[in-house]
Write an enzyme that holds these catalytic residues in place. Structure first.
Site, PDB file in Angstrom:
ATOM      1  N   CYS A   2       0.850  -1.183   0.000  1.00  0.00           N
ATOM      2  CA  CYS A   2       0.000   0.000   0.000  1.00  0.00           C
ATOM      3  C   CYS A   2       0.884   1.230   0.000  1.00  0.00           C
ATOM      4  CB  CYS A   2      -0.913   0.019   1.224  1.00  0.00           C
ATOM      5  SG  CYS A   2      -1.944  -1.454   1.402  1.00  0.00           S
ATOM      6  N   LYS A 604       3.144  -2.739  -7.508  1.00  0.00           N
ATOM      7  CA  LYS A 604       4.521  -2.596  -7.970  1.00  0.00           C
ATOM      8  C   LYS A 604       5.527  -3.077  -6.933  1.00  0.00           C
ATOM      9  CE  LYS A 604       7.622  -0.864 -10.886  1.00  0.00           C
ATOM     10  NZ  LYS A 604       7.855  -1.545 -12.163  1.00  0.00           N
TER      11      LYS A 604
END
Length: 609
Positions: A2, A604
């Site tokens: 996050c 990512k």
């Protein structure tokens, strides 16, 4: 998994936080939210989906606050809903928390709080932090000690930020085996999971180490402590990079931009580490005792694992020392052999990959004499935790599917192999320079390859297929693995990769009439073997897409669709064929109408195990 962003300063906080969250969206995009303090109360807004949804929901609000925290989420506990989105608040809405990571003992903590009469409103582990802090604060009325006590109760890896409605000039934050960076500006301060989120405001940073908390105040220095509230003096570092490259610069997608930036990235590295004659510079791993090692252990995840797998093939062929390549998530759970002369190499684009950092701990526990890191972020936990780090110098990469960072990894690992030939005396000077000159040609060859329109046309023929088989041998096998991963990541199709010689040992049973088989034929030493494998699958009526060098035009006689790659030195060819795989995945995803930069279910930076 996050993104956290917080601001306290002289500007209106919500626009600053929204801009920061947009730069962190690559870390997760299931939901987004922020919290601020308005007229003495908490203001919280959360939405499902991207940061733009959150921004749109705030257009009619007029929150005059100098303090805010925000979050963009990739779900680990609880499905993506508004109630599970961050920030989380306590039952009386006195404090708000944003959190990245996993609280391993949240069930026990939640059971305790429920027994104390506390009511929960979400299914997440993160809400426990807010509820636990508020529970303690009700007793002590001491902001800092309540925060310290709360942190002492948490088990797991996490970073978090917290604000309290009665303290509009204080932002609290902490890190435990999860990245959190402080940005120190003029009359304003920031917290973020990635420093690039605030670089347009300040380049003065402090990275919280594991087990540290910070008290960010309005208009004065940031105070840093350990969780037991012992004051820590931390130096302020000036980062040299900027947020340049954080926009698309005319490209439709970040991934496409980053694919076309690869010649520039490769040129920067080859000219830094190779002289015009192809000899590797002393600057590459200067002072690093490569001659002391007689084996290598490489640990990585995902695309980085594929880079390490290619390094195994190249290093073993150049210097004949054993190279072991491990998936990081498995490495820590098995007793892999590590000798006294083992060089450990950890690869992570972000430098924050949780399983790779766990492997670093394992190497340290087993007293490995030297650990080398390869990553793209200078202030990352990997970069600061290893003995020496090679930086990719790829610039910011925003597309979730790695492109330029991956090819930079390949190049650095190839250069490592070339450097080892010097310390191990396995190549003559002429042979060494021939390899280097082949790498110096890479930027020009990449530009030629990217101008090949046939790269983009293949998807028109195969866009309706939902299953592909990739085949490669020797140096092309790891590159096929990466190409198959790219097709999975953004085209959402099943793509399986096998060593071509293994087809007869089972996978050929998957072949039926019209089955699309993608063959990477770029390793000249096994080219005839690849042709033989193609004939085998053609005999089962497969449809063969052949990726081969310009010198291998005869491949057209045995394949149905051809993509030709410029002729190159054998050490350079894996990078060129990697780019083919990237373009194939991009064009297929585009044809299917998929989200390119933020594919479903992915993030990512994988900062949880």
């Amino acid at each position: 998994m996050c993104g956290i962003f917080g601001y306290l300063g002289s500007k209106l906080a919500i626009p600053v936080v929204l801009d920061g969250l947009a730069k962190l969206e690559y870390r997760g995009y299931d939901s987004a939210g922020l919290a601020s303090i308005h007229l003495g109360d908490l203001f919280v807004r959360k939405t499902i989906g991207r940061v733009d949804e959150l921004r749109h929901s705030l257009e009619q609000e007029n929150i005059q606050s100098l303090l805010a925290i925000g979050h963009t989420r990739w779900a680990t506990h609880g499905v993506p809903t508004v109630s599970n989105a961050h920030p989380h608040v306590d039952e009386n809405r006195t404090c708000a928390v944003v959190h990245n990571g996993i609280i391993e003992n949240f069930k026990e903590l939640k059971s305790f709080l429920l027994s104390e009469g506390v009511s929960f409103s979400s299914d997440t582990d993160s809400e426990v932090i807010a509820q636990l802090f508020a529970y303690r604060y009700q007793t002590t009325a001491d902001l800092i000690h309540s925060f310290s006590w709360t942190l002492s109760q948490l088990q797991g890896s996490f970073s978090c930020g917290l604000i309290h409605k009665d303290h509009p000039d204080v932002l609290l934050c902490a890190a435990q085996e999860s990245p959190l960076i402080l940005g120190l500006g003029e009359g304003e301060n920031f917290i973020a999971s990635d420093s690039r989120a605030f670089l347009k405001h300040t380049q003065s940073i402090q990275a919280l180490a594991s087990g540290e908390l910070a008290i960010v105040g309005l208009g004065h220095e940031v105070e840093t402590y350990n969780f037991a509230l012992k004051r820590i003096s931390k130096p302020v570092r000036q980062v040299t990079y900027t947020d340049a490259g954080s926009d698309k610069q005319g490209y439709s997608y970040y991934m496409l931009k980053e694919i076309y930036e690869q010649p520039e990235v490769l040129e920067r590295l080859v000219h830094k580490y190779l002289d015009p004659q192809g000899h590797i510079s002393e600057k590459f791993l200067q002072g690093f005792p490569l001659e002391d090692f007689d084996e290598i252990s490489i640990v990585a995840c995902g695309s980085s694992y594929h880079a390490g797998f290619l390094a195994k093939y190249i290093i073993e062929s150049l210097v004949s020392i054993p190279v072991h390549v491990e998936v990081a998530s498995e490495f820590r759970y098995r007793r892999a052999y590590i000798g006294q002369k083992t060089l450990a190499i950890l690869i992570s684009q972000s430098g924050e990959t949780a399983d790779t950092l766990a492997a670093l701990k394992e190497f340290r526990r087993r007293q490995v004499s030297c650990v080398l890191g390869i990553c793209n972020v200078e202030e990352s936990a990997l970069a600061t935790g290893v003995d020496h780090c090679l930086f990719l110098e790829a610039g910011i990469e925003i597309g979730v599917a790695s492109t330029k960072a991956f090819t930079a990894q390949l190049l650095l690992l190839i250069l490592l192999g070339l450097k080892l030939t010097i310390s191990k005396h396995t190549l003559s000077l002429t042979e060494h320079c021939a390899c280097g000159k082949g790498l110096l040609e890479l930027p020009e060859l990449c530009n030629r390859l990217l101008a090949n329109e046939n790269l983009h046309s293949w998807a028109h023929t195969y866009c309706n297929e939902d299953r592909f088989i990739f085949l490669g041998r020797r140096l092309m096998y790891p590159i096929c693995m990466e190409a198959a991963l790219k097709l999975k990541e953004i085209a959402y199709v099943e793509a399986n990769c096998y060593p071509a010689g293994e087809m007869k040992h089972g996978p050929i049973a998957l072949i039926s009439k019209g089955s699309p088989v993608i063959t990477f034929c770029g390793d000249s030493t096994v080219y005839e073997k690849m042709v033989g494998c193609i004939m085998e699958v053609k005999a089962r009526q497969a449809h063969v897409i052949a990726v081969a060098s310009e010198a291998q035009e005869d491949i057209a006689a045995v394949s149905d669709f051809q993509i030709y790659v410029p002729n190159s030195h054998s050490l350079a060819s894996p990078i060129l064929y990697t780019i083919v795989g990237q373009i194939m995945a991009y064009t297929m995803a585009l044809k299917k109408g998929n989200e390119i930069d933020c594919p479903r279910n992915l993030a990512k930076s994988v900062t949880v195990e």
